[in-house]
Motif scaffolding. Structure first.
Motif, PDB file in Angstrom:
ATOM      1  N   ARG A  73     -15.896  12.663   2.301  1.00  0.00           N
ATOM      2  CA  ARG A  73     -14.015  12.095   1.460  1.00  0.00           C
ATOM      3  C   ARG A  73     -13.296  12.586   0.940  1.00  0.00           C
ATOM      4  NH1 ARG A  73     -10.223  11.594   6.069  1.00  0.00           N
ATOM      5  NH2 ARG A  73      -8.372  11.293   5.416  1.00  0.00           N
ATOM      6  N   GLU A  74     -12.755  13.030   0.187  1.00  0.00           N
ATOM      7  CA  GLU A  74     -12.005  12.467  -0.978  1.00  0.00           C
ATOM      8  C   GLU A  74     -10.382  11.909  -1.459  1.00  0.00           C
ATOM      9  OE1 GLU A  74     -12.330  16.260  -3.997  1.00  0.00           O
ATOM     10  OE2 GLU A  74     -11.532  17.543  -2.294  1.00  0.00           O
ATOM     11  N   GLU A  75     -10.615  11.120  -1.771  1.00  0.00           N
ATOM     12  CA  GLU A  75      -9.215   9.938  -2.098  1.00  0.00           C
ATOM     13  C   GLU A  75      -7.950  11.034  -1.928  1.00  0.00           C
ATOM     14  OE1 GLU A  75      -8.424   7.289  -0.797  1.00  0.00           O
ATOM     15  OE2 GLU A  75     -10.773   7.681   0.074  1.00  0.00           O
ATOM     16  N   GLN A  76      -8.657  11.718  -2.638  1.00  0.00           N
ATOM     17  CA  GLN A  76      -7.283  12.670  -3.374  1.00  0.00           C
ATOM     18  C   GLN A  76      -8.064  13.919  -4.014  1.00  0.00           C
ATOM     19  OE1 GLN A  76      -5.688  11.960  -7.444  1.00  0.00           O
ATOM     20  NE2 GLN A  76      -7.426  10.760  -8.146  1.00  0.00           N
ATOM     21  N   GLN A  77      -7.279  15.621  -4.594  1.00  0.00           N
ATOM     22  CA  GLN A  77      -8.071  16.314  -4.529  1.00  0.00           C
ATOM     23  C   GLN A  77      -7.592  16.744  -5.721  1.00  0.00           C
ATOM     24  OE1 GLN A  77      -7.188  19.220  -1.612  1.00  0.00           O
ATOM     25  NE2 GLN A  77      -9.258  18.796  -0.433  1.00  0.00           N
ATOM     26  N   ILE A  78      -8.219  16.326  -7.162  1.00  0.00           N
ATOM     27  CA  ILE A  78      -7.657  17.036  -8.385  1.00  0.00           C
ATOM     28  C   ILE A  78      -7.949  18.562  -8.855  1.00  0.00           C
ATOM     29  CG2 ILE A  78      -8.406  16.883 -11.353  1.00  0.00           C
ATOM     30  CD1 ILE A  78      -9.731  14.156 -10.456  1.00  0.00           C
ATOM     31  N   SER A  79      -9.393  19.412  -8.632  1.00  0.00           N
ATOM     32  CA  SER A  79      -9.476  20.816  -8.759  1.00  0.00           C
ATOM     33  C   SER A  79     -10.846  21.387  -7.885  1.00  0.00           C
ATOM     34  CB  SER A  79      -9.594  20.936 -10.045  1.00  0.00           C
ATOM     35  OG  SER A  79     -10.590  20.705 -10.853  1.00  0.00           O
ATOM     36  N   GLU A  80     -10.658  22.202  -8.047  1.00  0.00           N
ATOM     37  CA  GLU A  80     -12.618  22.877  -7.401  1.00  0.00           C
ATOM     38  C   GLU A  80     -13.232  22.530  -8.342  1.00  0.00           C
ATOM     39  OE1 GLU A  80     -14.186  26.545  -4.474  1.00  0.00           O
ATOM     40  OE2 GLU A  80     -12.059  26.589  -5.931  1.00  0.00           O
ATOM     41  N   SER A  81     -13.230  22.616  -9.083  1.00  0.00           N
ATOM     42  CA  SER A  81     -14.812  22.128  -9.874  1.00  0.00           C
ATOM     43  C   SER A  81     -14.586  21.045  -9.940  1.00  0.00           C
ATOM     44  CB  SER A  81     -14.279  22.544 -11.525  1.00  0.00           C
ATOM     45  OG  SER A  81     -14.076  23.810 -11.369  1.00  0.00           O
ATOM     46  N   HIS A  82     -13.478  19.510  -9.667  1.00  0.00           N
ATOM     47  CA  HIS A  82     -13.623  18.569  -9.879  1.00  0.00           C
ATOM     48  C   HIS A  82     -14.528  17.813  -8.334  1.00  0.00           C
ATOM     49  CE1 HIS A  82     -12.812  14.323  -9.403  1.00  0.00           C
ATOM     50  NE2 HIS A  82     -12.840  13.801 -10.106  1.00  0.00           N
ATOM     51  N   SER A  83     -14.217  18.618  -7.565  1.00  0.00           N
ATOM     52  CA  SER A  83     -14.431  18.722  -6.090  1.00  0.00           C
ATOM     53  C   SER A  83     -15.778  18.673  -6.354  1.00  0.00           C
ATOM     54  CB  SER A  83     -13.622  19.403  -5.535  1.00  0.00           C
ATOM     55  OG  SER A  83     -12.703  18.285  -5.479  1.00  0.00           O
ATOM     56  N   VAL A  84     -16.417  19.675  -6.560  1.00  0.00           N
ATOM     57  CA  VAL A  84     -17.647  20.360  -6.848  1.00  0.00           C
ATOM     58  C   VAL A  84     -18.771  19.880  -7.544  1.00  0.00           C
ATOM     59  CG1 VAL A  84     -19.427  22.558  -6.883  1.00  0.00           C
ATOM     60  CG2 VAL A  84     -16.935  22.735  -6.086  1.00  0.00           C
ATOM     61  N   ALA A  89     -23.564  15.666  -7.522  1.00  0.00           N
ATOM     62  CA  ALA A  89     -23.697  14.398  -7.884  1.00  0.00           C
ATOM     63  C   ALA A  89     -23.763  13.850  -6.966  1.00  0.00           C
ATOM     64  CB  ALA A  89     -23.014  13.942  -8.866  1.00  0.00           C
ATOM     65  N   ILE A  90     -23.272  13.836  -5.558  1.00  0.00           N
ATOM     66  CA  ILE A  90     -23.741  12.340  -5.081  1.00  0.00           C
ATOM     67  C   ILE A  90     -25.061  13.449  -3.630  1.00  0.00           C
ATOM     68  CG2 ILE A  90     -22.767  11.855  -2.532  1.00  0.00           C
ATOM     69  CD1 ILE A  90     -20.249  11.160  -3.446  1.00  0.00           C
ATOM     70  N   CYS A  91     -25.056  14.784  -4.129  1.00  0.00           N
ATOM     71  CA  CYS A  91     -26.295  15.454  -3.230  1.00  0.00           C
ATOM     72  C   CYS A  91     -26.936  15.183  -3.485  1.00  0.00           C
ATOM     73  CB  CYS A  91     -26.014  16.541  -2.786  1.00  0.00           C
ATOM     74  SG  CYS A  91     -24.142  17.261  -1.805  1.00  0.00           S
ATOM     75  N   GLU A  92     -26.845  15.535  -4.829  1.00  0.00           N
ATOM     76  CA  GLU A  92     -28.210  15.718  -6.045  1.00  0.00           C
ATOM     77  C   GLU A  92     -28.865  14.088  -5.889  1.00  0.00           C
ATOM     78  OE1 GLU A  92     -30.032  15.523 -10.704  1.00  0.00           O
ATOM     79  OE2 GLU A  92     -28.208  17.245  -9.834  1.00  0.00           O
ATOM     80  N   PHE A 149     -25.550  22.376 -14.751  1.00  0.00           N
ATOM     81  CA  PHE A 149     -24.138  22.090 -15.869  1.00  0.00           C
ATOM     82  C   PHE A 149     -22.623  21.872 -15.007  1.00  0.00           C
ATOM     83  CE2 PHE A 149     -25.703  26.671 -14.516  1.00  0.00           C
ATOM     84  CZ  PHE A 149     -24.447  27.122 -13.307  1.00  0.00           C
ATOM     85  N   PRO A 150     -21.783  22.279 -15.581  1.00  0.00           N
ATOM     86  CA  PRO A 150     -20.391  22.103 -15.074  1.00  0.00           C
ATOM     87  C   PRO A 150     -20.017  22.903 -14.527  1.00  0.00           C
ATOM     88  CG  PRO A 150     -20.415  20.639 -16.822  1.00  0.00           C
ATOM     89  CD  PRO A 150     -22.082  21.811 -16.898  1.00  0.00           C
ATOM     90  N   LYS A 160     -18.664  32.145 -17.808  1.00  0.00           N
ATOM     91  CA  LYS A 160     -18.950  30.557 -17.736  1.00  0.00           C
ATOM     92  C   LYS A 160     -20.369  30.436 -17.288  1.00  0.00           C
ATOM     93  CE  LYS A 160     -14.220  29.979 -18.802  1.00  0.00           C
ATOM     94  NZ  LYS A 160     -12.775  29.319 -18.327  1.00  0.00           N
ATOM     95  N   HIS A 161     -20.326  30.185 -16.268  1.00  0.00           N
ATOM     96  CA  HIS A 161     -21.569  30.099 -15.658  1.00  0.00           C
ATOM     97  C   HIS A 161     -23.147  30.465 -16.072  1.00  0.00           C
ATOM     98  CE1 HIS A 161     -18.577  29.066 -11.826  1.00  0.00           C
ATOM     99  NE2 HIS A 161     -18.810  27.473 -12.559  1.00  0.00           N
ATOM    100  N   VAL A 162     -22.934  31.725 -16.299  1.00  0.00           N
ATOM    101  CA  VAL A 162     -24.552  32.050 -16.805  1.00  0.00           C
ATOM    102  C   VAL A 162     -24.653  31.779 -17.855  1.00  0.00           C
ATOM    103  CG1 VAL A 162     -25.478  34.491 -17.392  1.00  0.00           C
ATOM    104  CG2 VAL A 162     -24.042  34.174 -15.028  1.00  0.00           C
ATOM    105  N   GLY A 163     -23.496  31.598 -18.840  1.00  0.00           N
ATOM    106  CA  GLY A 163     -23.438  30.648 -20.538  1.00  0.00           C
ATOM    107  C   GLY A 163     -23.972  29.577 -20.366  1.00  0.00           C
TER     108      GLY A 163
END
Length: 230
Positions: A73-84, A89-92, A149-150, A160-163
């Motif tokens: 559960r997120e307290e706030q949603q900043i962006s999809e990239s931030h959420s993912v 990191a938690i999953c890892e 990676f981010p 960007k992801h491939v790079g």
């Protein structure tokens, strides 16, 4: 452990690139229908040892609880990239070794499409990626390990992801899948989607019942008549 990550934002603000094409109510209805199709597909996935929903959108969290999926559960949603990235990191930290992020606007997706990505065998560090149909965006991304990676989502994110992967020496595995590549972000996507067989999908039913299908499906009969007269 291989896991599936579903980031779900508040659908009230979804599909802003369709502003001017669909009303706010229609954008919400379309987003809800695509979420329903994604949940239907995910229910049939066999190879995910864990399914994680990161969100503060109550209907999505309710669906997660009903299906026995884990909720971050997120307290706030900043962006999809931030959420993912936060969820990755938690999953890892919790022992996930490969994490597949799946978007919620690919209404044609089937359980087998997801399992096919989860079944890819390779050694970490590695990236398995499915681009959007225009080749510019990222429609599915599996990272080994999850926080390899981010994240970058939106136009240009595929490159960007491939790079990012290449810079750290990770193996890059490209997968093409027409159903996963068919997301809906703008009017061109909407028109492209209507060329597919949408029977049996919540999205197809919503497009038909809302009248959006009638507005945007090409007038095939009229075009054929015009051609015959000329």
């Amino acid at each position: 452990m291989r896991a599936l990550l579903l980031p779900v934002k508040d659908l009230i603000n979804a599909k802003k690139r369709l502003t001017g094409v669909l009303t706010a109510e229609e954008r919400f209805g379309l987003a809800e229908a695509m979420l329903a199709d994604t949940i239907r597909a995910v229910r049939g996935v066999a190879l995910a040892e864990k399914i994680v929903v990161v969100s503060n959108y109550e209907p999505a969290m309710r669906a997660a609880r009903e299906n026995g999926w884990e909720i971050l559960r997120e307290e706030q949603q900043i962006s999809e990239s931030h959420s993912v990235d936060a969820a990755s990191a938690i999953c890892e930290d919790r022992g996930v070794t490969a994490l597949l992020r799946l978007p919620l606007d690919v209404p044609l997706v089937q359980a087998g499409d997801i399992d096919e990505l989860l079944a890819v065998q390779c050694e970490a560090p590695a990236l398995v990626i499915v681009p959007s149909r225009d080749g510019l965006g990222t429609n599915a991304i599996l990272r080994m390990p999850p926080a390899l990676f981010p994240s970058h989502f939106g136009l240009g994110s595929y490159a960007k992801h491939v790079g990012e992967a290449e810079r750290i020496g990770a193996q890059v595995i490209l997968r093409r899948n027409a159903r996963l590549e068919m997301d809906v972000d703008d009017e061109a996507d909407l028109r492209a989607l209507l060329k597919y067989d949408l029977s049996g999908t919540a999205t197809g039913r919503w497009l038909r019942e809302s009248g959006v299908e009638a507005r945007y499906r090409p007038p095939i009969a009229k075009a054929a008549k015009f051609a015959s007269e000329n």
